[in-house]
Design an enzyme around this catalytic site. Structure first.
Site, PDB file in Angstrom:
ATOM      1  N   ASN A   9       0.876  -1.176   0.000  1.00  0.00           N
ATOM      2  CA  ASN A   9       0.000   0.000   0.000  1.00  0.00           C
ATOM      3  C   ASN A   9       0.913   1.225   0.000  1.00  0.00           C
ATOM      4  O   ASN A   9       1.481   1.575   1.030  1.00  0.00           O
ATOM      5  CB  ASN A   9      -0.885  -0.024   1.257  1.00  0.00           C
ATOM      6  CG  ASN A   9      -1.679   1.263   1.420  1.00  0.00           C
ATOM      7  OD1 ASN A   9      -1.796   2.062   0.485  1.00  0.00           O
ATOM      8  ND2 ASN A   9      -2.227   1.468   2.611  1.00  0.00           N
ATOM      9  N   TRP A  10       1.032   1.833  -1.168  1.00  0.00           N
ATOM     10  CA  TRP A  10       1.974   2.966  -1.289  1.00  0.00           C
ATOM     11  C   TRP A  10       1.455   4.220  -0.605  1.00  0.00           C
ATOM     12  O   TRP A  10       2.189   5.186  -0.439  1.00  0.00           O
ATOM     13  CB  TRP A  10       2.236   3.275  -2.769  1.00  0.00           C
ATOM     14  CG  TRP A  10       3.058   2.259  -3.502  1.00  0.00           C
ATOM     15  CD1 TRP A  10       3.539   1.068  -3.013  1.00  0.00           C
ATOM     16  CD2 TRP A  10       3.511   2.341  -4.864  1.00  0.00           C
ATOM     17  NE1 TRP A  10       4.253   0.403  -3.986  1.00  0.00           N
ATOM     18  CE2 TRP A  10       4.244   1.173  -5.132  1.00  0.00           C
ATOM     19  CE3 TRP A  10       3.349   3.278  -5.886  1.00  0.00           C
ATOM     20  CZ2 TRP A  10       4.837   0.926  -6.376  1.00  0.00           C
ATOM     21  CZ3 TRP A  10       3.925   3.031  -7.123  1.00  0.00           C
ATOM     22  CH2 TRP A  10       4.671   1.870  -7.362  1.00  0.00           C
ATOM     23  N   LYS A  11       0.186   4.236  -0.244  1.00  0.00           N
ATOM     24  CA  LYS A  11      -0.457   5.444   0.329  1.00  0.00           C
ATOM     25  C   LYS A  11      -0.199   6.639  -0.594  1.00  0.00           C
ATOM     26  O   LYS A  11      -0.079   6.464  -1.807  1.00  0.00           O
ATOM     27  CB  LYS A  11       0.034   5.701   1.749  1.00  0.00           C
ATOM     28  CG  LYS A  11      -0.027   4.456   2.622  1.00  0.00           C
ATOM     29  CD  LYS A  11       0.077   4.756   4.086  1.00  0.00           C
ATOM     30  CE  LYS A  11       0.210   3.470   4.853  1.00  0.00           C
ATOM     31  NZ  LYS A  11       0.007   3.611   6.274  1.00  0.00           N
ATOM     32  N   HIS A  95      -9.602   0.860   4.809  1.00  0.00           N
ATOM     33  CA  HIS A  95      -8.334   1.116   5.497  1.00  0.00           C
ATOM     34  C   HIS A  95      -8.591   2.065   6.663  1.00  0.00           C
ATOM     35  O   HIS A  95      -9.407   2.991   6.553  1.00  0.00           O
ATOM     36  CB  HIS A  95      -7.324   1.725   4.519  1.00  0.00           C
ATOM     37  CG  HIS A  95      -5.940   1.751   5.080  1.00  0.00           C
ATOM     38  ND1 HIS A  95      -5.534   2.696   5.993  1.00  0.00           N
ATOM     39  CD2 HIS A  95      -4.878   0.929   4.897  1.00  0.00           C
ATOM     40  CE1 HIS A  95      -4.274   2.455   6.337  1.00  0.00           C
ATOM     41  NE2 HIS A  95      -3.859   1.386   5.686  1.00  0.00           N
ATOM     42  N   GLU A  97      -7.034   4.492   7.796  1.00  0.00           N
ATOM     43  CA  GLU A  97      -6.831   5.916   7.500  1.00  0.00           C
ATOM     44  C   GLU A  97      -8.069   6.503   6.819  1.00  0.00           C
ATOM     45  O   GLU A  97      -8.420   7.657   7.042  1.00  0.00           O
ATOM     46  CB  GLU A  97      -5.560   6.098   6.642  1.00  0.00           C
ATOM     47  CG  GLU A  97      -4.308   5.881   7.496  1.00  0.00           C
ATOM     48  CD  GLU A  97      -3.072   5.447   6.727  1.00  0.00           C
ATOM     49  OE1 GLU A  97      -3.044   5.535   5.503  1.00  0.00           O
ATOM     50  OE2 GLU A  97      -2.130   4.990   7.401  1.00  0.00           O
ATOM     51  N   GLU A 167      -5.690  -5.324  10.417  1.00  0.00           N
ATOM     52  CA  GLU A 167      -4.707  -4.273  10.636  1.00  0.00           C
ATOM     53  C   GLU A 167      -5.026  -3.540  11.937  1.00  0.00           C
ATOM     54  O   GLU A 167      -5.873  -2.620  11.937  1.00  0.00           O
ATOM     55  CB  GLU A 167      -4.742  -3.267   9.483  1.00  0.00           C
ATOM     56  CG  GLU A 167      -4.386  -3.856   8.142  1.00  0.00           C
ATOM     57  CD  GLU A 167      -3.732  -2.814   7.245  1.00  0.00           C
ATOM     58  OE1 GLU A 167      -2.633  -3.079   6.758  1.00  0.00           O
ATOM     59  OE2 GLU A 167      -4.311  -1.722   7.043  1.00  0.00           O
ATOM     60  N   GLY A 173       1.945   2.109  10.727  1.00  0.00           N
ATOM     61  CA  GLY A 173       2.858   3.240  10.574  1.00  0.00           C
ATOM     62  C   GLY A 173       3.499   3.684  11.879  1.00  0.00           C
ATOM     63  O   GLY A 173       4.088   4.762  11.959  1.00  0.00           O
ATOM     64  N   SER A 212       3.131  -2.345  10.390  1.00  0.00           N
ATOM     65  CA  SER A 212       4.576  -2.299  10.622  1.00  0.00           C
ATOM     66  C   SER A 212       5.277  -3.626  10.330  1.00  0.00           C
ATOM     67  O   SER A 212       6.201  -4.025  11.054  1.00  0.00           O
ATOM     68  CB  SER A 212       4.877  -1.818  12.050  1.00  0.00           C
ATOM     69  OG  SER A 212       4.364  -0.506  12.236  1.00  0.00           O
ATOM     70  N   GLY A 233       2.585  -1.222   4.326  1.00  0.00           N
ATOM     71  CA  GLY A 233       2.619   0.205   4.025  1.00  0.00           C
ATOM     72  C   GLY A 233       4.045   0.674   3.788  1.00  0.00           C
ATOM     73  O   GLY A 233       4.620   0.488   2.707  1.00  0.00           O
ATOM     74  N   GLY A 234       4.637   1.274   4.809  1.00  0.00           N
ATOM     75  CA  GLY A 234       5.951   1.901   4.680  1.00  0.00           C
ATOM     76  C   GLY A 234       7.000   1.038   3.983  1.00  0.00           C
ATOM     77  O   GLY A 234       7.717   1.517   3.091  1.00  0.00           O
TER      78      GLY A 234
END
Ligand code: PEP
Length: 251
Positions: A9-11, A95, A97, A167, A173, A212, A233-234
């Protein structure tokens, strides 16, 4: 046999030059990764360029959001059929977010899930509790509500064409990962809850862990019996980390 999968997930990260470099490295290392699924969920604007870069590779294309509406006067929205135009195979829905920063509630998430499936796109349905909810010992209740709102609207059998991602919000994150045992407990709860409604659906459902995940903790998470891979993600923005995480599916 349940499919294993890692989805990045590149966000809201990336640009044309960095995306190309990142994917060149990922494609070179991962193209022959057997039966496992690897997908990258990219910002809308980069769907066409990533689509063409992924042509003739085994890496799937995904988006990070979709409108619940089919078409119409919804300024700024992107419909599921528009995603299909770019051969988008997956879309993340629910998600945390989007739930927390953009006010998407369980009902809207369920509608997005249905919109994706109506266009032939596999939703990656995210569920998870906040730290306050975990401390209040209502994790299972929260996750059950998140899942049931989708099941009530779409039907249990639609999970045959979906992926679920657990999640925990407190792990996204933050660098705090759920321990493999904590994650496994929730994954087992999810699978058992679905099995009570339909055993076949539960047995084939891919349930990812997200929060994470890095190259150095992926193997122990993916070794748990009900964890079928990860939503990343990251670490999906760093070629070597993402490659290491995808390789951990095999160990
Ligand atoms: C995510 O955004 O879905 C996620 C799991 O992020 P991170 O890996 O950075 O915690």
């Amino acid at each position: 046999m349940r499919k294993k999968m890692v989805a990045g997930n590149w966000k809201m990260h990336g640009n044309l030059v960095d995306n190309k470099q990142l994917l060149d490295a990922v494609i070179a290392e991962l193209n022959g990764l057997g039966e496992d699924l690897v997908a990258v969920c990219v910002p809308y604007l980069y769907l066409p360029s990533v689509q063409s870069q992924l042509q003739n590779t085994k890496i799937a294309l995904g988006a990070q959001n979709v409108s619940q509406y089919e078409k119409g006067a919804y300024t700024g929205e992107i419909s599921a059929s528009m995603l299909s135009d770019f051969q988008c195979q997956y879309v993340i829905v629910g998600h945390s977010e989007r739930r927390m920063l953009f006010g998407e509630d369980n009902h809207v998430v369920a509608e997005k899930y249905v919109a994706a499936q109506n266009a032939g796109i596999t939703p990656i349905l995210c569920v998870g509790e906040t730290m306050e909810q975990r401390e209040a010992k209502i994790t299972e209740q929260v996750i059950e509500q998140q899942l049931m709102s989708v099941i009530n609207l779409a039907g249990i059998e639609t999970l045959n064409k979906a992926v679920v991602a657990y999640e925990p919000v407190w792990a996204i994150g933050t660098g705090k990962t759920a321990s493999p045992e904590q994650a496994q407990d929730v994954h087992a709860f999810i699978r058992e809850g679905i099995a009570k409604q339909n055993l076949n659906v539960a047995n084939q459902l891919t349930v990812l862990y997200g929060g994470s995940v890095k190259g150095n903790n992926a193997s122990e998470l993916f070794a748990m019996p009900d964890i079928d891979g990860g939503l990343i993600g990251g670490a999906s923005l760093i070629a070597n980390d993402f490659i290491a995480i995808c390789r951990a599916l095999r160990h």
